[in-house]
Every structure is written in structure tokens, then in C-alpha cells.
Scaffold this active site. Structure first.
Site, PDB file in Angstrom:
ATOM      1  N   SER A  29      27.328 -16.339 -54.725  1.00 29.10           N
ATOM      2  CA  SER A  29      26.370 -15.843 -55.649  1.00 29.10           C
ATOM      3  C   SER A  29      27.447 -15.429 -56.740  1.00 29.10           C
ATOM      4  O   SER A  29      28.531 -15.125 -56.608  1.00 29.10           O
ATOM      5  CB  SER A  29      25.710 -14.493 -55.309  1.00 29.10           C
ATOM      6  OG  SER A  29      25.255 -13.781 -55.880  1.00 29.10           O
TER       7      SER A  29
ATOM      8  N   TYR B 204      25.710  -6.230 -49.397  1.00 33.28           N
ATOM      9  CA  TYR B 204      25.478  -7.673 -49.716  1.00 33.28           C
ATOM     10  C   TYR B 204      26.437  -8.657 -50.438  1.00 33.28           C
ATOM     11  O   TYR B 204      26.647  -9.483 -49.870  1.00 33.28           O
ATOM     12  CB  TYR B 204      23.977  -7.607 -50.355  1.00 33.28           C
ATOM     13  CG  TYR B 204      23.824  -9.130 -50.897  1.00 33.28           C
ATOM     14  CD1 TYR B 204      23.180 -10.281 -49.755  1.00 33.28           C
ATOM     15  CD2 TYR B 204      23.592  -9.441 -52.122  1.00 33.28           C
ATOM     16  CE1 TYR B 204      23.029 -11.395 -50.237  1.00 33.28           C
ATOM     17  CE2 TYR B 204      23.480 -10.686 -52.715  1.00 33.28           C
ATOM     18  CZ  TYR B 204      23.028 -11.730 -51.397  1.00 33.28           C
ATOM     19  OH  TYR B 204      22.747 -13.196 -51.936  1.00 33.28           O
TER      20      TYR B 204
ATOM     21  N   LYS C 149      29.257 -11.906 -49.325  1.00 35.76           N
ATOM     22  CA  LYS C 149      29.282 -13.114 -50.079  1.00 35.76           C
ATOM     23  C   LYS C 149      30.948 -13.309 -50.205  1.00 35.76           C
ATOM     24  O   LYS C 149      31.400 -14.333 -49.987  1.00 35.76           O
ATOM     25  CB  LYS C 149      28.567 -13.156 -51.575  1.00 35.76           C
ATOM     26  CG  LYS C 149      27.112 -13.360 -51.231  1.00 35.76           C
ATOM     27  CD  LYS C 149      26.637 -14.491 -50.382  1.00 35.76           C
ATOM     28  CE  LYS C 149      25.332 -14.619 -50.070  1.00 35.76           C
ATOM     29  NZ  LYS C 149      24.937 -15.538 -49.173  1.00 35.76           N
TER      30      LYS C 149
HETATM   31  P1  NAD Z   1      15.412 -16.182 -48.188  1.00 36.07           P
HETATM   32  O1  NAD Z   1      15.254 -15.051 -47.385  1.00 36.07           O
HETATM   33  O2  NAD Z   1      14.037 -16.905 -48.887  1.00 36.07           O
HETATM   34  O3  NAD Z   1      15.966 -17.377 -46.917  1.00 36.07           O
HETATM   35  C1  NAD Z   1      16.718 -17.130 -45.999  1.00 36.07           C
HETATM   36  C2  NAD Z   1      16.242 -17.559 -44.795  1.00 36.07           C
HETATM   37  O4  NAD Z   1      17.023 -17.418 -43.681  1.00 36.07           O
HETATM   38  C3  NAD Z   1      15.091 -17.115 -44.579  1.00 36.07           C
HETATM   39  O5  NAD Z   1      13.863 -18.016 -43.943  1.00 36.07           O
HETATM   40  C4  NAD Z   1      15.314 -16.112 -42.968  1.00 36.07           C
HETATM   41  O6  NAD Z   1      14.117 -16.175 -42.079  1.00 36.07           O
HETATM   42  C5  NAD Z   1      16.441 -17.215 -42.579  1.00 36.07           C
HETATM   43  N1  NAD Z   1      17.352 -16.153 -41.600  1.00 36.07           N
HETATM   44  C6  NAD Z   1      17.884 -14.932 -41.979  1.00 36.07           C
HETATM   45  N2  NAD Z   1      18.821 -14.697 -41.093  1.00 36.07           N
HETATM   46  C7  NAD Z   1      18.656 -15.393 -40.159  1.00 36.07           C
HETATM   47  C8  NAD Z   1      19.297 -15.709 -38.823  1.00 36.07           C
HETATM   48  N3  NAD Z   1      20.070 -14.564 -38.385  1.00 36.07           N
HETATM   49  N4  NAD Z   1      19.116 -16.640 -38.071  1.00 36.07           N
HETATM   50  C9  NAD Z   1      18.175 -17.799 -38.479  1.00 36.07           C
HETATM   51  N5  NAD Z   1      17.590 -17.713 -39.642  1.00 36.07           N
HETATM   52  C10 NAD Z   1      17.636 -16.461 -40.501  1.00 36.07           C
HETATM   53  O7  NAD Z   1      16.380 -16.374 -49.297  1.00 36.07           O
HETATM   54  P2  NAD Z   1      16.882 -17.326 -50.410  1.00 36.07           P
HETATM   55  O8  NAD Z   1      16.562 -16.777 -51.692  1.00 36.07           O
HETATM   56  O9  NAD Z   1      16.494 -18.717 -50.052  1.00 36.07           O
HETATM   57  O10 NAD Z   1      18.526 -17.523 -50.300  1.00 36.07           O
HETATM   58  C11 NAD Z   1      19.182 -18.378 -49.550  1.00 36.07           C
HETATM   59  C12 NAD Z   1      20.622 -18.117 -49.744  1.00 36.07           C
HETATM   60  O11 NAD Z   1      21.236 -17.905 -51.166  1.00 36.07           O
HETATM   61  C13 NAD Z   1      21.158 -16.704 -48.979  1.00 36.07           C
HETATM   62  O12 NAD Z   1      22.338 -16.867 -48.485  1.00 36.07           O
HETATM   63  C14 NAD Z   1      21.243 -15.797 -50.275  1.00 36.07           C
HETATM   64  O13 NAD Z   1      22.009 -14.639 -50.135  1.00 36.07           O
HETATM   65  C15 NAD Z   1      21.513 -16.525 -51.184  1.00 36.07           C
HETATM   66  N6  NAD Z   1      21.531 -16.296 -52.568  1.00 36.07           N
HETATM   67  C16 NAD Z   1      20.222 -16.281 -53.045  1.00 36.07           C
HETATM   68  C17 NAD Z   1      20.135 -15.737 -54.439  1.00 36.07           C
HETATM   69  C18 NAD Z   1      18.502 -15.362 -54.787  1.00 36.07           C
HETATM   70  O14 NAD Z   1      18.479 -14.813 -55.831  1.00 36.07           O
HETATM   71  N7  NAD Z   1      17.651 -15.927 -54.082  1.00 36.07           N
HETATM   72  C19 NAD Z   1      20.866 -15.569 -55.323  1.00 36.07           C
HETATM   73  C20 NAD Z   1      22.364 -15.885 -54.772  1.00 36.07           C
HETATM   74  C21 NAD Z   1      22.549 -16.250 -53.580  1.00 36.07           C
END
Ligand code: NAD
Length: 337
Positions: A125, A150, A154
Site C-alpha cells: 500500500s 495495519y 504492510k
Molecule cells: P477485501 O477485504 O475485500 O479482501 C480480502 C479477502 O481476504 C476477503 O475476501 C477476506 O474474506 C479474505 N481473508 C482475510 N483474512 C483471511 C484469512 N485469514 N484466510 C483466508 N482468507 C482471508 O480487501 P481488498 O480491498 O480486496 O484488499 C486486498 C488486499 O489489498 C489486502 O491485502 C489489503 O490490505 C490490500 N490493500 C487494499 C487497499 C484498499 O483500499 N482496498 C489499499 C491498499 C492495499
């Protein structure tokens, strides 16, 4: 070629599964459904005509992770999205975040380390840059102390991967996302926030549809063009495509270093008020909002220098803020209909 997508039923994961299947990859999803639903599989099928393999599994269970990799020794790559991502929750319950975002990463890397070769893509991120000194932000900008557990997961995650790749046959690409927004233009998949949305765009679309009374804009006295904070909003479909390009780079051994880092953004910053005005334009609805005080810990301005992603990775964001908001609004209307 078979690819494991952890968190593949989540927001960014589901869009990436679609793009992988469109490029002919066979996808296996692991998700524990903690922040998603099995119904997302139907959305993926509706877009691609193909159902990915799905294993409901919690990656915090080390034995289950070991068992999965014993059954799938033929993976061309792993794209690791699974993580908890709510900044406020991480402040209230840091150990939940260290367990879910760090333990799961370690368990997966332990299994990849046993393989002849492995390709690993990590969701990082732009939070790692904190309040960067120079705009737009390049990948060589210093990593600043994290403002939340959080954000720290990262930074630590990037370090764990870098140290592990040095001493193993794993090659990795760290993708630093700016602000992902939008939904698939078909409106078959999109963002499904549980409870009150933490991010601006789902809060806006929920306000537009009448679920939230009004949007709070945190501060209009920042040193920016209109006083509100500036972010780089990247369409989730563009973001998803970058994962396919990154994976192909590793599979084709085009990577120059064992660990490479790329910013994924558009290169353009938009203020909160600009996002509101653009939403009003695409939806044809006035958006009720009020200006409230600044929120502690908010970064003032963050937008990406995308030269490295454009020139080295060979990927460029195509969609505009307007496209992102149009698709988010279409998705919001579809799920409430
Ligand atoms: P999201 O919550 O929609 O997707 C994450 C998925 O992982 C979910 O479906 C959840 O059920 C699953 N999950 C969580 N813990 C788990 C575990 N222990 N075992 C199995 N499954 C598990 O999030 P997103 O927005 O799609 O983000 C995806 C990645 O991108 C994450 O790592 C997040 O930190 C990173 N990220 C997101 C953003 C944002 O703004 N959306 C920005 C920067 C980085």
C-alpha cells in the site's frame, strides 16, 4: 497455468481472478469469507463464463496451508490478497492484524520456500510512504514510520518477503496500491463493505442511494487547492490487470531483481471535493455532505509517480476518476435493487 489467489473473493481479488481467467490462467481461490461472500463466485462466472476452484480456508491455520500446498505443487504463482484492512480496527485490536496479515504471509512463504521455484505477488500500500516529502511519490521515496498496526503489517510484510527472497528461490513483486475504487463495468462484481464503509467512494455511493444521511469531509483547511485531502484513485479493473502483468513478468523471468516494487496509481491526485463533484456529475444527484474537523492521522496529499510501472512493468492505468465513480455507482444501484 495454475495460480493461487488468496482473498480471491474480496474486492481486488475478485477483479483479479476475472482478469486472470480472461488471460487463460486456471485459478484456485482460498478465502475464509471473513470479509466476502461465496456469492462472489457467481459474479465471476457471470463475467467470465468460468468458475474458479474455491477452497474455503483460514490461512491462519498452518496445517491447512501445508496441506493445500502439498495438494497443489504445480502453481505458476501466488497472488496474496488475504488480509484484514480496517485501519481503525487495527488500532483497537493490533494482534488480530499481526496474526492475520503476518502469520498467514509467513505460512505461505514457508511452503513456497520448499518449491523448486516460486512466484509471489504481494498487496502492499502507499501507506508505507506516510506523508511523503515529494509529490508525485516514486518507489524510492523513504518508507515512513507506520501510523497504524495495519500500515505496519504492510511494511513488515515487505521486509519479510525481501529477506526471504534473498535466501530462497522465491521471486516476488510488491505492488503498492494507491486508492482502489470502482467495480467491474458489468456490475457483476464490486466492493462489498461490511458495516460503515471506511473508504470514501463506498461511503459516497451509499449516501447517494440513501443508506447514509450525509458524508463527512474531514477538514477543508489543508494546504491543497481546495483545502481537502488529495488521493490517487485507481480503477480496480486497471489494478487487477497490473497483477496479471506482474505475474507474467515473473513467470517469463523478466524481473531484474528478486524483489521488485511498483506503485500502482494513475499519477493524478484528486481532492475529496473533486470526487464529490464528479460523483454528482455521473449520478445526476446532489450529494449531501458537511465539512467537519480534521481526522487524526490523515495524510494530506498522496499521488503516485507511475513511471516505473509504465516503463518497466509495462502497465498503465487507463480509466479516469469518472469511469471509477460511474462503475461504483452502477454497482451500488445493482446491489440495492
Ligand atoms: P477485501 O477485504 O475485500 O479482501 C480480502 C479477502 O481476504 C476477503 O475476501 C477476506 O474474506 C479474505 N481473508 C482475510 N483474512 C483471511 C484469512 N485469514 N484466510 C483466508 N482468507 C482471508 O480487501 P481488498 O480491498 O480486496 O484488499 C486486498 C488486499 O489489498 C489486502 O491485502 C489489503 O490490505 C490490500 N490493500 C487494499 C487497499 C484498499 O483500499 N482496498 C489499499 C491498499 C492495499
Amino acid at each position: 497455468m495454475k495460480v493461487l489467489v488468496t482473498g480471491g473473493l474480496g474486492f481486488i481479488g475478485s477483479h483479479t481472478v476475472v482478469e486472470l481467467q480472461n488471460e487463460g490462467f486456471e485459478v484456485v481461490i482460498i478465502d475464509n469469507l471473513s470479509n466476502s461472500s461465496e456469492k462472489v463466485l457467481d459474479g465471476i462466472v457471470a463475467v467470465t463464463g468460468k468458475k474458479p476452484l474455491f477452497e474455503k480456508m483460514d490461512l491462519r491455520e498452518k496445517a491447512a496451508v501445508q496441506d493445500f500446498f502439498a495438494r497443489h505443487s504445480d502453481l505458476a504463482g501466488v497472488i496474496h490478497f488475504a488480509a484484514s484492512k480496517a485501519v481503525n480496527e487495527s488500532v483497537e485490536n493490533p494482534l488480530l492484524y499481526y496474526e492475520n496479515n503476518i502469520n498467514t504471509l509467513v505460512y505461505i512463504l514457508q511452503e513456497l520456500q520448499k518449491m523448486e521455484s516460486a512466484n509471489f505477488i504481494f498487496s502492499s500500500s502507499c501507506t508505507v510512504y506516510g506523508e511523503a516529502d515529494v509529490m508525485p511519490i516514486t518507489e524510492s521515496a523513504p518508507v515512513k514510520p507506520a501510523l497504524s498496526p495495519y500500515g505496519n503489517t504492510k511494511q513488515i510484510g515487505e521486509e519479510i518477503i525481501t529477506e526471504t527472497c534473498k535466501v530462497s528461490r522465491i521471486n516476488s513483486i510488491l505492488l503498492r496500491y494507491f486508492n482502489p475504487i470502482g467495480a467491474h463495468p458489468s456490475a457483476h462484481i464490486g466492493e462489498l463493505p461490511i458495516g460503515v464503509p471506511q473508504n470514501l467512494v463506498p461511503f459516497i455511493t451509499q449516501t447517494g442511494i440513501g443508506i447514509r444521511e450525509q458524508l463527512s469531509v474531514y477538514g477543508d483547511d489543508y494546504p491543497t487547492t481546495d483545502g481537502t485531502c488529495i488521493r490517487d484513485y485507481i480503477h480496480v479493473v486497471d489494478l487487477a490487470k497490473a497483477h496479471v502483468v506482474a505475474l507474467q513478468r515473473l513467470i517469463n523471468k523478466k524481473n531484474v531483481d528478486k524483489v521488485e516494487t511498483f506503485n500502482l496509481g494513475t499519477g493524478t491526485g484528486s481532492s475529496v471535493l473533486e470526487v464529490i463533484t464528479t460523483f454528482e456529475k455521473v449520478s445526476g444527484k446532489p450529494l449531501p455532505y458537511q465539512i467537519v474537523g480534521r481526522r487524526e492521522g490523515d495524510i494530506i496529499t498522496a499521488y503516485a509517480n507511475t513511471d516505473k510501472a509504465n516503463n518497466v512493468l509495462g502497465w498503465k492505468a487507463k480509466s479516469t476518476l469518472e469511469d471509477g465513480l460511474t462503475s461504483a455507482w452502477k454497482w451500488e444501484q445493482k446491489i440495492r435493487s
